[in-house]
Design a protein around this motif. Structure first.
Motif, PDB file in Angstrom:
ATOM      1  N   UNK A   1      35.468  61.070   6.281  1.00 17.73           N
ATOM      2  CA  UNK A   1      35.757  61.373   7.493  1.00 17.73           C
ATOM      3  C   UNK A   1      36.321  62.545   7.343  1.00 17.73           C
ATOM      4  N   UNK A   2      36.901  62.413   5.921  1.00 15.97           N
ATOM      5  CA  UNK A   2      37.973  63.548   5.425  1.00 15.97           C
ATOM      6  C   UNK A   2      37.423  64.382   4.380  1.00 15.97           C
ATOM      7  N   UNK A   3      35.848  64.669   4.121  1.00 17.44           N
ATOM      8  CA  UNK A   3      35.469  65.289   3.570  1.00 17.44           C
ATOM      9  C   UNK A   3      35.242  65.015   2.067  1.00 17.44           C
ATOM     10  N   UNK A   4      35.849  63.563   1.198  1.00 20.94           N
ATOM     11  CA  UNK A   4      35.407  63.402   0.069  1.00 20.94           C
ATOM     12  C   UNK A   4      34.522  62.956  -0.267  1.00 20.94           C
ATOM     13  N   UNK A   5      33.661  63.023  -1.062  1.00 20.91           N
ATOM     14  CA  UNK A   5      33.014  62.238  -1.956  1.00 20.91           C
ATOM     15  C   UNK A   5      33.130  61.194  -3.141  1.00 20.91           C
ATOM     16  N   UNK A   6      32.066  61.172  -2.840  1.00 22.24           N
ATOM     17  CA  UNK A   6      32.147  59.567  -3.707  1.00 22.24           C
ATOM     18  C   UNK A   6      30.116  59.290  -4.392  1.00 22.24           C
ATOM     19  N   UNK A   7      29.762  59.212  -5.211  1.00 22.27           N
ATOM     20  CA  UNK A   7      28.610  59.173  -5.555  1.00 22.27           C
ATOM     21  C   UNK A   7      28.599  57.853  -6.320  1.00 22.27           C
ATOM     22  N   UNK A   8      27.832  56.903  -6.147  1.00 18.53           N
ATOM     23  CA  UNK A   8      27.558  55.857  -7.376  1.00 18.53           C
ATOM     24  C   UNK A   8      25.798  55.622  -7.724  1.00 18.53           C
ATOM     25  N   UNK A   9      25.944  55.672  -9.257  1.00 14.39           N
ATOM     26  CA  UNK A   9      24.446  54.804 -10.127  1.00 14.39           C
ATOM     27  C   UNK A   9      23.951  54.151 -10.286  1.00 14.39           C
ATOM     28  N   UNK A  10      22.714  52.971  -9.612  1.00 11.94           N
ATOM     29  CA  UNK A  10      22.283  52.221 -10.234  1.00 11.94           C
ATOM     30  C   UNK A  10      22.108  52.545 -11.925  1.00 11.94           C
ATOM     31  N   UNK A  11      22.183  51.732 -12.739  1.00 10.84           N
ATOM     32  CA  UNK A  11      21.320  51.116 -14.006  1.00 10.84           C
ATOM     33  C   UNK A  11      21.000  49.798 -14.345  1.00 10.84           C
ATOM     34  N   UNK A  12      19.365  49.483 -15.419  1.00 12.33           N
ATOM     35  CA  UNK A  12      19.724  47.889 -15.778  1.00 12.33           C
ATOM     36  C   UNK A  12      19.792  47.584 -14.754  1.00 12.33           C
ATOM     37  N   UNK A  13      18.735  47.569 -13.269  1.00 12.50           N
ATOM     38  CA  UNK A  13      19.251  46.299 -12.328  1.00 12.50           C
ATOM     39  C   UNK A  13      17.783  45.978 -12.472  1.00 12.50           C
ATOM     40  N   UNK A  14      18.650  44.027 -12.342  1.00 13.29           N
ATOM     41  CA  UNK A  14      17.688  43.237 -12.251  1.00 13.29           C
ATOM     42  C   UNK A  14      18.013  42.387 -10.827  1.00 13.29           C
ATOM     43  N   UNK A  15      16.527  41.741 -10.028  1.00 11.24           N
ATOM     44  CA  UNK A  15      16.330  41.135  -8.689  1.00 11.24           C
ATOM     45  C   UNK A  15      16.354  39.992  -9.570  1.00 11.24           C
ATOM     46  N   UNK A  16      16.840  38.570  -8.218  1.00 11.90           N
ATOM     47  CA  UNK A  16      16.206  37.570  -8.651  1.00 11.90           C
ATOM     48  C   UNK A  16      17.199  36.659  -9.740  1.00 11.90           C
TER      49      UNK A  16
END
Length: 208
Positions: free
Chosen positions: A178-193
């Motif tokens: 709401x204040x215009x601040x931007x945060x970026x998150x990227x995933x790698x080496x993802x595993x499910x289950x």
């Protein structure tokens, strides 16, 4: 300052429950084609079927720069972001709340889970409808971007989710608070289950 650090941690700014930024204009929900609606439905199903998830993450903010760590997810309602040393930060979602710990100052901040973007992602059956609206849909090659906001309070901020289509899965997100601040998150080496110990989701407590 503590609340601000908790807000930007892992891109979990109070997009779905914060203070409206003055002058921010509400946008109309996007009108999707049948093909786009089909992809949204497949994304919802994929998220619901992902009962557990483990990955490395990279987080970038204008205020704090780059940090990395490990993320664990167990649906419904549980997630853990462990920042690599020397970062003193830890964030755990469980029991309907998100608890942020900053060991450098020995304090924790607790936020209701439904007041963060995690409230959407950690639902048993995530839906991009009803109390969440899609503001934009883009597809570039094998990546889909969904820009979403809280339906009743769009001035609070927005979140853009990134999905790969081959295979279908969450790649990360960008939060504009709401204040215009931007945060970026990227995933790698993802595993499910994956099997995750129960203790991984123990909520941080104040240190005596």
């Amino acid at each position: 300052m503590m609340l601000r650090r908790a807000a930007v941690a892992c891109g979990l700014a109070l997009v779905l429950g914060g203070t409206v930024m003055p002058g921010r204009q509400a946008e109309a929900a996007a009108s999707l084609t049948p093909a786009q609606q089909g992809w949204v439905g497949r994304i919802e199903t994929s998220l619901a079927e992902t009962k557990s998830f483990q990955a490395r993450f990279e987080q970038v903010t204008e205020q704090d720069g780059r940090s990395v760590g490990t993320v664990l997810l167990e649906r419904p309602g549980r997630m853990r972001f462990s920042y690599d040393p020397p970062s003193p930060l830890l964030l755990v979602a469980n029991d309907g709340k998100v608890v942020f710990q900053d060991r450098s100052i020995g304090q924790i901040t607790t936020i209701p889970l439904d007041h963060t973007p995690l409230g959407l992602l950690l639902r048993p059956n995530p839906r991009f409808s009803g109390d969440v609206s899609i503001l934009g849909y883009e597809q570039h090659g094998s990546e889909i971007q969904l820009r979403v906001t809280r339906t009743e309070n769009p001035g609070e901020g927005e979140m853009t989710l990134f999905f790969s289509t081959r295979p279908l899965g969450l790649k990360g997100w960008t939060v504009l608070d709401a204040q215009g601040h931007r945060t970026v998150v990227h995933f790698s080496e993802a595993r499910t289950g994956v099997s995750i110990p129960e203790s991984s989701f123990d909520l941080p407590k104040d240190e005596d």
